[in-house]
Design an enzyme around this catalytic site. Structure first.
Site, PDB file in Angstrom:
ATOM      1  N   SER A 160      25.200  29.893  12.147  1.00 11.65           N
ATOM      2  CA  SER A 160      26.486  29.215  12.159  1.00 11.65           C
ATOM      3  C   SER A 160      27.607  30.226  11.876  1.00 11.65           C
ATOM      4  O   SER A 160      27.708  31.232  12.572  1.00 11.65           O
ATOM      5  CB  SER A 160      26.479  28.055  11.161  1.00 11.65           C
ATOM      6  OG  SER A 160      27.553  27.187  11.380  1.00 11.65           O
ATOM      7  N   ASP A 335      21.426  21.114  19.203  1.00  8.03           N
ATOM      8  CA  ASP A 335      22.641  21.520  18.498  1.00  8.03           C
ATOM      9  C   ASP A 335      23.838  21.294  19.407  1.00  8.03           C
ATOM     10  O   ASP A 335      24.007  21.966  20.423  1.00  8.03           O
ATOM     11  CB  ASP A 335      22.521  22.990  18.110  1.00  8.03           C
ATOM     12  CG  ASP A 335      23.704  23.507  17.292  1.00  8.03           C
ATOM     13  OD1 ASP A 335      24.697  22.768  17.125  1.00  8.03           O
ATOM     14  OD2 ASP A 335      23.635  24.655  16.815  1.00  8.03           O
ATOM     15  N   HIS A 368      22.217  20.995  14.604  1.00  4.31           N
ATOM     16  CA  HIS A 368      22.688  22.312  14.175  1.00  4.31           C
ATOM     17  C   HIS A 368      21.980  22.799  12.919  1.00  4.31           C
ATOM     18  O   HIS A 368      21.684  23.984  12.771  1.00  4.31           O
ATOM     19  CB  HIS A 368      24.202  22.247  13.930  1.00  4.31           C
ATOM     20  CG  HIS A 368      24.803  23.542  13.489  1.00  4.31           C
ATOM     21  ND1 HIS A 368      24.822  24.664  14.283  1.00  4.31           N
ATOM     22  CD2 HIS A 368      25.410  23.895  12.322  1.00  4.31           C
ATOM     23  CE1 HIS A 368      25.415  25.656  13.640  1.00  4.31           C
ATOM     24  NE2 HIS A 368      25.771  25.217  12.452  1.00  4.31           N
TER      25      HIS A 368
END
Length: 403
Positions: A160, A335, A368
């Site tokens: 991320s 995601d 995610h």
């Protein structure tokens, strides 16, 4: 309330850099403090160091109990003796990002200000903290890595926002990175992600306890706004499949105060709430106890400004020309915050730059957050990449024990 009181009583391991940093915005931030943790033992050759970069609301406590919440480290399943990132082999470093609120210099940090009467006092930076970028975070990490006596990192790994830092490391300091693993990330923030971040920020601004960002003066924090921001973000971390599997449309009796003055559990529109609502409220309420609102604003804005191709006429390959870093780009099929298409942008850019790059899309329905959860295929990918990179780097097969 004393203006210098800051809601943190934890003493963090940190390094101080009196000379500070010149930021991308042109401001000089000095001194700079970087809070960090290390795991494993640095080899005599100093060639087995892995830097782990945390995501938006993460911190340096990657593989041990988080001292504020008492919960396990955010990647404890991945980092440790015999684990995919094996501290019997590697020396692992993780630092709280610049702008954070777990010991590194950020909006919560104290600074000296002089009033109109000439009297100096200490108070938090608050919203006067200068705007920072992902590259500024990486510059601060480099100060720490150099102070630890490491000239070249064996690997930089992160998911991320941590993946954004990995890309910046490889772009800005290519000679210091042998291997890079950007996970569930992108070379720039999409318009959709910027929009999500702006809604979160506006929730904080709308809180009556915001007080223009100087909430410490009243002894309050914009808890409701910060909780809504966290709830908003958390939805984007999960997939529809994950939410359905965990909660579906199940309801429960509401025993919490609700908007409009209705009593908890009363027969009203909110007498019963869906379990997913209860889950999000819990996520929001626990978040405000460990995170600073001004840090949240600072860091989300840094993510929004991320754009690797901006200084190269929009070409994301530009920063990686002639790079010798080995890359493994990882994404997850469900995601939708950082979808596979954005990882493919990274891979195509690295390919155009003639970089050594592998690409893995993990089939997962967890969204995610899959990189933080139990995903055996992901574990195998990490182990395989690090093992192969270690062989190419000629790392000693000697294992090390201890902190």
């Amino acid at each position: 309330m004393d203006q210098t009181v800051i809601p943190s009583t934890v003493e963090h391991t940190r390094s101080v850099f009196p000379e500070g940093l010149t930021l991308d915005c042109g401001s000089v931030l000095a001194p700079v403090e970087i809070a960090y943790r290390t795991y494993g033992t640095l080899s005599p050759e100093r060639n087995n160091a892995i830097l782990i970069c945390h995501a938006l609301t993460g911190d340096q406590y990657v593989a041990e109990t988080q001292p504020v919440t008492g919960k396990p480290g955010w990647w404890e399943r991945m980092v440790g003796p015999g684990k995919p990132i094996d501290t019997d082999k590697f020396f692992v470093i993780c630092s709280n990002v610049l702008g954070g609120c777990m010991g590194s210099t950020g909006p919560r940090s104290l600074r000296t200000v002089t009033g109109e009467n000439g009297v100096s006092r200490e108070e938090p930076w608050g919203t006067d903290f200068p705007p920072i970028t992902i590259r500024d975070m990486v510059r601060a990490q480099r100060l720490l890595v150099k102070q630890l006596g490491i000239d070249r990192l064996f690997a930089v790994i992160g998911g991320s926002m941590g993946g954004m830092q990995v890309l910046e490391w490889a772009a800005t300091y290519p000679d210091m990175v042998f291997a890079a693993m950007p996970i569930a990330t992108a070379p720039f923030h999409s318009a959709q992600n910027i929009a999500f971040n702006e809604v979160s920020r506006q929730a904080i601004f709308a809180d009556p306890d915001w007080h223009g960002g100087r909430y410490w003066e009243t002894g309050a924090i914009p808890a409701r706004g910060l909780a809504v921001a966290r709830m908003m973000a958390h939805i984007t971390y999960l997939s529809e499949e994950a939410l359905t599997r965990k909660f579906g449309r199940r309801v429960r009796r509401c025993d919490e105060p609700v908007a409009g003055g209705a009593s908890p559990g009363a027969l009203s529109t909110f007498g019963e709430i869906f379990e997913v609502e209860s889950y999000l409220r819990h996520q929001g309420s626990t978040f405000v106890r460990r995170f600073d609102a001004n840090s949240y604003l600072t860091i989300t804005r840094a993510m929004d400004w991320m754009d690797l191709g901006m200084e190269h006429d929009g070409d994301c390959a530009g920063p990686f020309r002639e790079t010798r870093t080995r890359f493994c780009v990882v994404c997850f099929s469900s995601d939708w915050l950082f979808p596979t298409s954005q990882s493919r942008v990274i891979v195509r850019a690295l390919t155009r730059a003639a970089a050594n790059v592998s690409f893995v899309e993990i089939e997962s329905d967890k969204g995610h957050d899959a990189f933080l959860l139990d995903e055996p295929d992901f574990d195998r990918t990490v182990v395989g990449f690090l093992s192969g990179a270690a062989e190419h780097a000629g790392l000693s097969r000697r294992t090390s024990k201890g902190h």
